[in-house]
Design a protein around this motif. Structure first.
Motif, short mmCIF file in Angstrom:
data_model
loop_
_atom_site.label_atom_id
_atom_site.label_comp_id
_atom_site.label_asym_id
_atom_site.label_seq_id
_atom_site.Cartn_x
_atom_site.Cartn_y
_atom_site.Cartn_z
N ALA A 95 0.83 -1.21 0.00
CA ALA A 95 0.00 0.00 0.00
C ALA A 95 0.87 1.26 0.00
CB ALA A 95 -0.94 0.00 1.21
N GLN A 96 1.97 1.21 0.70
CA GLN A 96 2.83 2.37 0.81
C GLN A 96 3.67 2.61 -0.45
OE1 GLN A 96 5.77 2.18 3.95
NE2 GLN A 96 5.70 4.40 4.20
N SER A 97 4.10 1.54 -1.09
CA SER A 97 5.09 1.72 -2.15
C SER A 97 4.64 1.37 -3.57
CB SER A 97 6.35 0.92 -1.82
OG SER A 97 6.05 -0.46 -1.80
N GLU A 102 -6.38 3.41 -7.79
CA GLU A 102 -7.51 2.52 -8.10
C GLU A 102 -7.46 1.26 -7.25
OE1 GLU A 102 -5.37 3.67 -10.62
OE2 GLU A 102 -6.69 5.35 -11.12
N GLN A 103 -6.27 0.68 -7.08
CA GLN A 103 -6.14 -0.51 -6.25
C GLN A 103 -6.49 -0.20 -4.80
OE1 GLN A 103 -2.04 -1.31 -7.35
NE2 GLN A 103 -2.65 -3.17 -8.47
N LEU A 104 -5.99 0.93 -4.32
CA LEU A 104 -6.30 1.30 -2.93
C LEU A 104 -7.78 1.55 -2.74
CD1 LEU A 104 -3.26 3.59 -2.10
CD2 LEU A 104 -3.78 1.35 -1.11
N GLU A 105 -8.42 2.14 -3.72
CA GLU A 105 -9.86 2.38 -3.63
C GLU A 105 -10.62 1.06 -3.50
OE1 GLU A 105 -13.07 4.51 -3.01
OE2 GLU A 105 -11.11 5.44 -3.33
N LYS A 106 -10.12 0.05 -4.19
CA LYS A 106 -10.78 -1.27 -4.18
C LYS A 106 -10.63 -2.00 -2.84
CE LYS A 106 -11.23 -3.95 -8.16
NZ LYS A 106 -10.64 -4.65 -9.29
#
Length: 141
Positions: A95-97, A102-106
């Motif tokens: 998540a940090q790197s 879009e992936q984080l939203e999912k």
């Protein structure tokens, strides 16, 4: 080879095992397995197969297997959780790197809810253990 075989074979099932008596002392010198019981690891029940009466030797072997199996399953549970901790750390690094917006939203909401639920349970259980330890230290007062 047949001289090294155990007297009993446990075919693992979802909640336990089917127990077989291994026989190599027959005319054809083949391995024969006779089902003798079903063991349930959830409740410890041992059900003989058909009308069979289990001998003390058979019951001892089954009970030894049952206690060893329960210990193995408990160790696997802890190992699975420790692997989850590793995976959470890898997820944090991702998540940090690496993660895109879009992936984080999912994944953000499901992860936050799961982590909140886990934290709530862990905090409650920790408080229960601390209260119990405090009660034992004070003599149960």
């Amino acid at each position: 080879m047949t001289g090294d075989l155990p007297d009993f074979y446990f075919r693992i099932r979802e909640n336990g095992a089917a127990v077989f008596k291994v026989d190599t002392e027959n005319r054809q010198r083949r391995i024969e397995m006779e089902e003798i019981a079903i063991v349930n690891v959830k409740n410890g029940n041992i059900k003989p197969h058909g009308d069979r009466k289990l001998s003390p030797e058979e019951l001892d072997a089954i009970n030894i297997w049952l206690s060893e199996r329960l210990a193995l399953l408990a160790a696997r549970d802890v190992d699975d959780i420790l692997r989850a901790v590793d995976h959470m750390n890898l997820t944090t690094q991702w998540a940090q790197s690496k993660a895109t917006d879009e992936q984080l939203e999912k994944v953000t909401d499901p992860l936050l809810l799961a982590m909140h639920d886990l934290r709530t349970v862990l905090v409650r259980k920790k408080a229960d253990r601390l209260m119990k330890a405090g009660d034992e230290e004070s003599g149960g007062k």
